[in-house]
Design a protein around this motif. Sequence first.
Motif, PDB file in Angstrom:
ATOM      1  N   PRO A  81      -1.100  -3.087  -7.000  1.00  0.00           N
ATOM      2  CA  PRO A  81      -1.061  -4.539  -7.157  1.00  0.00           C
ATOM      3  C   PRO A  81      -1.170  -4.970  -8.621  1.00  0.00           C
ATOM      4  O   PRO A  81      -0.496  -5.922  -9.041  1.00  0.00           O
ATOM      5  N   GLU A  82      -1.979  -4.289  -9.422  1.00  0.00           N
ATOM      6  CA  GLU A  82      -2.104  -4.640 -10.837  1.00  0.00           C
ATOM      7  C   GLU A  82      -0.801  -4.354 -11.580  1.00  0.00           C
ATOM      8  O   GLU A  82      -0.383  -5.118 -12.455  1.00  0.00           O
ATOM      9  N   GLU A  83      -0.156  -3.222 -11.266  1.00  0.00           N
ATOM     10  CA  GLU A  83       1.120  -2.880 -11.891  1.00  0.00           C
ATOM     11  C   GLU A  83       2.196  -3.911 -11.538  1.00  0.00           C
ATOM     12  O   GLU A  83       2.963  -4.349 -12.403  1.00  0.00           O
ATOM     13  N   LEU A  84       2.245  -4.307 -10.272  1.00  0.00           N
ATOM     14  CA  LEU A  84       3.224  -5.323  -9.846  1.00  0.00           C
ATOM     15  C   LEU A  84       2.962  -6.655 -10.549  1.00  0.00           C
ATOM     16  O   LEU A  84       3.892  -7.347 -10.966  1.00  0.00           O
ATOM     17  N   GLN A  85       1.690  -7.009 -10.678  1.00  0.00           N
ATOM     18  CA  GLN A  85       1.324  -8.248 -11.348  1.00  0.00           C
ATOM     19  C   GLN A  85       1.730  -8.188 -12.824  1.00  0.00           C
ATOM     20  O   GLN A  85       2.232  -9.180 -13.385  1.00  0.00           O
ATOM     21  N   ALA A  86       1.569  -7.091 -13.480  1.00  0.00           N
ATOM     22  CA  ALA A  86       1.957  -6.924 -14.889  1.00  0.00           C
ATOM     23  C   ALA A  86       3.468  -7.041 -15.043  1.00  0.00           C
ATOM     24  O   ALA A  86       3.967  -7.683 -15.963  1.00  0.00           O
ATOM     25  N   ARG A  87       4.204  -6.397 -14.142  1.00  0.00           N
ATOM     26  CA  ARG A  87       5.665  -6.469 -14.206  1.00  0.00           C
ATOM     27  C   ARG A  87       6.166  -7.881 -13.918  1.00  0.00           C
ATOM     28  O   ARG A  87       7.127  -8.356 -14.530  1.00  0.00           O
TER      29      ARG A  87
END
Length: 175
Positions: A5-11
């Motif tokens: 979820p953090e990676e998706l939010q960053a992207r």
Amino acid sequence: MVSLPEELQAREAAARQRMEELQAEAAELAVRLERARADLSRWEITRETVVQVLAELSAAEAVPEVVARDASDPKDAPAPHGIGVMAVPPWREGLVAGVLPDVYRDIVEIVADAPGPLQAKQIVPRIRLEATTAKIEGTRGKLKRLVERGWLDEDTPGRFTLARHYGDTGRVNSR
């Protein structure tokens, strides 16, 4: 380790940032495009005006005097080099649209062929001009000049028809 979820939010944040940058670039390009359109329109109008003035001056030199003038009266003497030449003569009995400069003759013929009153914005595409504000306003000026000189009528503001004269058949003879 970064969670999914953090990676998706960053992207998502990076994609949003890129979209905002592109929108800013698009807005800047739109402003530049509008300036270029305005410049082009001014150059087109300038060129058309110069061509029209030169054509009117050439026509004035080629057309003999219609009415004999008293040479002893200096105010009736022809102006030198086309200064003060009236390109759109006042309508009078027996005068045909063929004496008008090309664009004016085209306008009169278009209005004459129309089933009802026309507006400037309806005439512009029929005389093969782009329907920009500048072209519409320029055509409106020509229409008003034709009204002033008795070729057209403007019974309703902005709506032009062929002028009716006593004994006028309503037809435009361009020959």
